[in-house]
Design a protein around this motif. Sequence first.
Motif, PDB file in Angstrom:
ATOM      1  N   SER A   1       0.842  -1.204   0.000  1.00  0.00           N
ATOM      2  CA  SER A   1       0.000   0.000   0.000  1.00  0.00           C
ATOM      3  C   SER A   1       0.877   1.255   0.000  1.00  0.00           C
ATOM      4  O   SER A   1       1.878   1.309   0.712  1.00  0.00           O
ATOM      5  CB  SER A   1      -0.886   0.002   1.252  1.00  0.00           C
ATOM      6  N   VAL A   2       0.494   2.235  -0.801  1.00  0.00           N
ATOM      7  CA  VAL A   2       1.263   3.489  -0.811  1.00  0.00           C
ATOM      8  C   VAL A   2       0.572   4.557   0.038  1.00  0.00           C
ATOM      9  O   VAL A   2       1.049   5.679   0.140  1.00  0.00           O
ATOM     10  CB  VAL A   2       1.444   4.023  -2.253  1.00  0.00           C
ATOM     11  N   GLU A   3      -0.545   4.183   0.638  1.00  0.00           N
ATOM     12  CA  GLU A   3      -1.352   5.189   1.343  1.00  0.00           C
ATOM     13  C   GLU A   3      -0.966   5.337   2.807  1.00  0.00           C
ATOM     14  O   GLU A   3      -0.538   4.380   3.442  1.00  0.00           O
ATOM     15  CB  GLU A   3      -2.835   4.784   1.274  1.00  0.00           C
ATOM     16  N   ALA A   4      -1.157   6.546   3.328  1.00  0.00           N
ATOM     17  CA  ALA A   4      -0.982   6.760   4.769  1.00  0.00           C
ATOM     18  C   ALA A   4      -2.262   6.276   5.452  1.00  0.00           C
ATOM     19  O   ALA A   4      -3.361   6.565   4.986  1.00  0.00           O
ATOM     20  CB  ALA A   4      -0.772   8.238   5.055  1.00  0.00           C
ATOM     21  N   PRO A   5      -2.128   5.523   6.545  1.00  0.00           N
ATOM     22  CA  PRO A   5      -3.341   5.019   7.205  1.00  0.00           C
ATOM     23  C   PRO A   5      -4.156   6.126   7.863  1.00  0.00           C
ATOM     24  O   PRO A   5      -3.606   7.141   8.290  1.00  0.00           O
ATOM     25  CB  PRO A   5      -2.792   4.054   8.265  1.00  0.00           C
TER      26      PRO A   5
END
Length: 351
Positions: free
Chosen positions: A164-168
């Motif tokens: 995943s490249v997303e910030a949680p």
Amino acid sequence: MNVINPDLAAPDTDAATELTARDFTTDQEVRWCPGCGDYAILKAVRGVLAEAGRRPDDVVFISGIGCAARFPYYLASYGFHTIHGRAPAVATGVKMANPDLDVWVVGGDGDFLSIGGNHLMHALRRNVDLNLIMPNNAVYGLTKGQYSPASATGMRSPSSPAGSVEAPVNAALLALGAGARFIARSADTLQDHLPGVLKAAQANKGASFVEILQNCVVFNDGAFEAVRDKGLTADRTLRLEHGQPMIFGKDRDKGIAVDWQTGTARVVPVGDGGPVYDVTDHDQTNLALATILARMDAPDLPLALGVLYHAPADDFTVQRGDAPGRVIGRADLTGLLAAGKTWTVGDADVA
Ligand SMILES: Cc1ncc(C[n+]2csc(CCOP(=O)(O)OP(=O)(O)O)c2C)c(N)n1
Ligand code: SF4
């Protein structure tokens, strides 16, 4: 959708009868994977319900869809296993129709933060008197391990094979932004902590949001090492107590000092017995402090556990001016649907 718990076993409760966790236990076989953190959460919830002393038939558990959403089956209260993400909306309707009920809403991080983020946000900002508990395993458990909005950056899963490249999403920060007046955090493994947090949530009149870090042994095992590993917990977490200095560590030798100018926190050493100069006291009514606490995390700072923010405000029934004990009578739904402007679609309208 189905209304569940037909075997609702309201014991012969009167004021003098003491309830136990068994009074909130159904005969349903609990179907989570062996070792799932949800078992420990269920145990804590049953104990808290028993202590609170509300009759099982005064209590309602409403859930969306997911592993966590199976809670209503296992609690001998009223229950409603609704639609993915929609539990806060259904619960709002239940509470509005009968404000005397003790209404709980259970949803995983997918349920509450992804498809149901919208409904969660509005239940919080309206301050509907609901106890919203979110077992956060940072993954979609029921659908077999896809990454969720709470998953760590880099997490590989069937839906993020390259990581995943997303910030949680930071759930506590999201709740603060939505205007929640009660925000707390605990973990499945912390049985000396979780019940107290749940009790405080239930006692709050308004929307209470509780994030419970929960281990999914199958799809995200060990995501929350800081709370799972007994050797690490004391040094990696901070247990908040209103009015008390924010001290932590196995030897209680570290404290949190807040810099109000920059809105940041840092770890400072705490001396032996002497005055604790730099350490900031926890004030759960302080919005700025809650924001700082919600953001604290490894590697530099401990994870804040307990009641991060509690600033009571009028709940939704008070805002709409209900008289105490108001219960809405039967509504004529068909009449309501047929009221106002209606029309018949004819052939000419169908292109
Ligand atoms: C409208 C709709 N979209 C998608 C699904 C599929 N679905 C069921 S549960 C779920 C996510 C479950 O994850 P979470 O809410 O985090 O709960 P957990 O199972 O991890 O406890 C999804 C995507 C569904 N049931 N309904
Ligand atoms: S898949 Fe994960 S969250 Fe679901 S029951 Fe199994 S261990 Fe628990």
